[in-house]
Write a protein that holds these residues in place. Structure first.
Motif, PDB file in Angstrom:
ATOM      1  N   LEU A   1      -2.409  -6.505   7.218  1.00 43.68           N
ATOM      2  CA  LEU A   1      -1.733  -5.568   8.118  1.00 43.68           C
ATOM      3  C   LEU A   1      -0.959  -6.354   9.161  1.00 43.68           C
ATOM      4  O   LEU A   1      -1.501  -7.292   9.757  1.00 43.68           O
ATOM      5  CB  LEU A   1      -2.759  -4.676   8.812  1.00 43.68           C
TER       6      LEU A   1
ATOM      7  N   ASN B   1     -12.799  -3.833   3.239  1.00 40.42           N
ATOM      8  CA  ASN B   1     -13.729  -2.717   3.358  1.00 40.42           C
ATOM      9  C   ASN B   1     -14.765  -2.859   2.247  1.00 40.42           C
ATOM     10  O   ASN B   1     -14.413  -3.092   1.093  1.00 40.42           O
ATOM     11  CB  ASN B   1     -12.998  -1.381   3.214  1.00 40.42           C
TER      12      ASN B   1
ATOM     13  N   HIS C   1      -6.760  -6.150   2.696  1.00 39.68           N
ATOM     14  CA  HIS C   1      -5.615  -5.476   3.316  1.00 39.68           C
ATOM     15  C   HIS C   1      -4.989  -6.461   4.298  1.00 39.68           C
ATOM     16  O   HIS C   1      -5.671  -6.943   5.206  1.00 39.68           O
ATOM     17  CB  HIS C   1      -6.070  -4.253   4.123  1.00 39.68           C
TER      18      HIS C   1
ATOM     19  N   ASP D   1       0.853  -1.190   0.000  1.00 35.98           N
ATOM     20  CA  ASP D   1       0.000   0.000   0.000  1.00 35.98           C
ATOM     21  C   ASP D   1       0.889   1.240   0.000  1.00 35.98           C
ATOM     22  O   ASP D   1       1.887   1.281   0.729  1.00 35.98           O
ATOM     23  CB  ASP D   1      -0.907  -0.018   1.229  1.00 35.98           C
TER      24      ASP D   1
ATOM     25  N   HIS E   1       1.767  -3.496   5.130  1.00 35.63           N
ATOM     26  CA  HIS E   1       0.420  -3.241   4.614  1.00 35.63           C
ATOM     27  C   HIS E   1       0.431  -3.609   3.137  1.00 35.63           C
ATOM     28  O   HIS E   1       0.937  -2.865   2.297  1.00 35.63           O
ATOM     29  CB  HIS E   1       0.031  -1.778   4.804  1.00 35.63           C
TER      30      HIS E   1
ATOM     31  N   LEU F   1      -1.576  -4.311  16.694  1.00 34.10           N
ATOM     32  CA  LEU F   1      -2.609  -3.517  16.021  1.00 34.10           C
ATOM     33  C   LEU F   1      -3.725  -3.084  16.966  1.00 34.10           C
ATOM     34  O   LEU F   1      -4.520  -2.227  16.612  1.00 34.10           O
ATOM     35  CB  LEU F   1      -3.183  -4.304  14.839  1.00 34.10           C
TER      36      LEU F   1
ATOM     37  N   ALA G   1       0.063   4.134   1.140  1.00 35.40           N
ATOM     38  CA  ALA G   1      -0.205   4.893   2.366  1.00 35.40           C
ATOM     39  C   ALA G   1      -0.453   3.881   3.485  1.00 35.40           C
ATOM     40  O   ALA G   1      -1.592   3.691   3.920  1.00 35.40           O
ATOM     41  CB  ALA G   1      -1.401   5.816   2.170  1.00 35.40           C
ATOM     42  N   PRO G   2       0.609   3.203   3.954  1.00 28.99           N
ATOM     43  CA  PRO G   2       0.421   2.088   4.881  1.00 28.99           C
ATOM     44  C   PRO G   2      -0.174   2.499   6.230  1.00 28.99           C
ATOM     45  O   PRO G   2       0.138   3.556   6.765  1.00 28.99           O
ATOM     46  CB  PRO G   2       1.830   1.525   5.056  1.00 28.99           C
ATOM     47  N   SER G   3      -1.040   1.608   6.752  1.00 28.78           N
ATOM     48  CA  SER G   3      -1.647   1.785   8.070  1.00 28.78           C
ATOM     49  C   SER G   3      -0.939   0.952   9.126  1.00 28.78           C
ATOM     50  O   SER G   3      -1.343   0.961  10.285  1.00 28.78           O
ATOM     51  CB  SER G   3      -3.122   1.373   8.019  1.00 28.78           C
ATOM     52  N   ALA G   4       0.090   0.212   8.722  1.00 21.99           N
ATOM     53  CA  ALA G   4       0.881  -0.625   9.627  1.00 21.99           C
ATOM     54  C   ALA G   4       2.248  -0.799   8.970  1.00 21.99           C
ATOM     55  O   ALA G   4       2.400  -0.521   7.771  1.00 21.99           O
ATOM     56  CB  ALA G   4       0.202  -1.981   9.834  1.00 21.99           C
TER      57      ALA G   4
END
Length: 117
Positions: free
Chosen positions: A106, A89, A104, A32, A40, A111, A34-37
């Motif tokens: 993660l 999502n 996704h 990704d 990602h 988390l 724009a990683p959230s972890a």
């Protein structure tokens, strides 16, 4: 919406660069942007399906392959022992911004509980 015109369709066709970490005839996975972890990775079927809600019984095998590919990637990267999260999502209120079904994966840090507001 024609899902093959999304950014993911462009990545599949190599019209847009991506850090691809896995690919076979039916799936592609890439980091990704724009990683959230710390880890990602997005797992995307090459068959254009707008969302999980748009999936049909004929997609059952493909959906299973998507989940198994994410799990296999987590194992091969050493993420399974500490754990990882897989998120889908579905729709704008759930945070879906690209209308091509994708998972996704993660991992890489604790988390915390899911779904807390």
């Amino acid at each position: 919406m024609a899902t093959d015109t999304t950014i993911f369709g462009k990545i599949i066709r190599r019209e847009v660069p991506a850090d691809i970490v896995f690919e076979d005839e039916q799936l592609i996975a890439f980091r990704d942007i724009a990683p959230s972890a710390p880890v990602h990775v997005l797992f995307v079927p090459k068959t254009p399906i707008a969302s999980l809600d748009a999936a049909q019984p004929a997609h059952a095998e493909l959906l299973g392959r998507l989940m198994l590919a994410a799990a296999e990637y987590a194992r091969t990267q050493g993420l399974a022992q500490d754990g990882y999260r897989v998120v889908v999502n579905c729709g704008p209120d759930a945070g879906q911004t690209v209308f091509q079904l994708h998972l996704h994966l993660l991992a890489g840090a604790p988390l915390g509980p899911f779904g807390k507001r």
